[in-house]
Design a protein around this motif. Structure first.
Motif, short mmCIF file in Angstrom:
data_model
loop_
_atom_site.label_atom_id
_atom_site.label_comp_id
_atom_site.label_asym_id
_atom_site.label_seq_id
_atom_site.Cartn_x
_atom_site.Cartn_y
_atom_site.Cartn_z
N ASN A 50 0.81 -1.21 0.00
CA ASN A 50 0.00 0.00 0.00
C ASN A 50 0.85 1.27 0.00
O ASN A 50 0.37 2.34 -0.35
N LYS A 70 2.39 4.31 -12.95
CA LYS A 70 1.02 4.72 -12.69
C LYS A 70 0.38 3.76 -11.70
O LYS A 70 0.59 2.54 -11.77
N ILE A 71 -0.40 4.32 -10.76
CA ILE A 71 -1.14 3.51 -9.80
C ILE A 71 -2.60 3.93 -9.89
O ILE A 71 -2.93 5.12 -9.78
N LYS A 72 -3.48 2.97 -10.10
CA LYS A 72 -4.91 3.22 -10.15
C LYS A 72 -5.62 2.11 -9.39
O LYS A 72 -5.65 0.96 -9.84
N ASP A 73 -6.12 2.44 -8.20
CA ASP A 73 -6.79 1.50 -7.31
C ASP A 73 -5.90 0.30 -7.03
O ASP A 73 -4.89 0.41 -6.37
N ASP A 74 -6.26 -0.86 -7.59
CA ASP A 74 -5.52 -2.09 -7.32
C ASP A 74 -4.61 -2.49 -8.49
O ASP A 74 -3.96 -3.52 -8.44
N ASN A 88 0.48 -3.88 -17.02
CA ASN A 88 -0.27 -3.73 -15.78
C ASN A 88 -0.14 -4.98 -14.91
O ASN A 88 -0.17 -6.11 -15.43
N THR A 90 -1.34 -6.35 -10.68
CA THR A 90 -2.13 -6.02 -9.50
C THR A 90 -1.19 -5.77 -8.32
O THR A 90 -0.05 -6.22 -8.33
N LYS A 91 -1.70 -5.07 -7.31
CA LYS A 91 -0.85 -4.74 -6.16
C LYS A 91 -0.31 -5.98 -5.47
O LYS A 91 0.82 -6.00 -5.00
#
Length: 106
Positions: A50, A70-74, A88, A90-91
């Motif tokens: 996070n 770039k970070i967008k939500d998850d 892309n 996921t976190k």
């Protein structure tokens, strides 16, 4: 005869107490040596993921080094390689944060 009956009841309750104490002891040991350390580790990993920000160098769980652009939500977009290929992830796919490129350039 009455005293013997009372003594037998006391022995049974003591036996019951010792019977229940062993599983409780095993559960306590199991909690403190397995469950609690795993929860701490999971919390630390979640905080690390996070705290990721644009510009950080990351290592994915698949073994790919990249830079967060770039970070967008998850979903996180990372740049990889000399040709700056972007994709892309996921976190939860971040294995570790290596270093911030902004910090290393200063």
């Amino acid at each position: 005869m009455r005293e013997v009956i009372l003594f037998g009841a006391a022995a049974q309750s003591g036996n019951l107490l010792s019977t229940l104490m062993l599983p409780v002891l095993f559960l306590a040991i199991f909690y403190f040596f397995i469950i609690r350390p795993q929860q701490k580790k999971d919390k630390k990993i979640k905080e690390m993921r996070n705290s990721a920000k644009v510009g950080d160098e990351v290592l994915t769980i698949g073994g790919i080094y990249g830079k967060i652009v770039k970070i967008k939500d998850d979903v996180i977009t990372i740049e990889v390689g000399s040709d700056k290929t972007r994709f892309n992830i996921t976190k939860w796919a971040i294995g570790s944060i290596q270093a911030s490129s902004e910090t290393t350039e200063e």
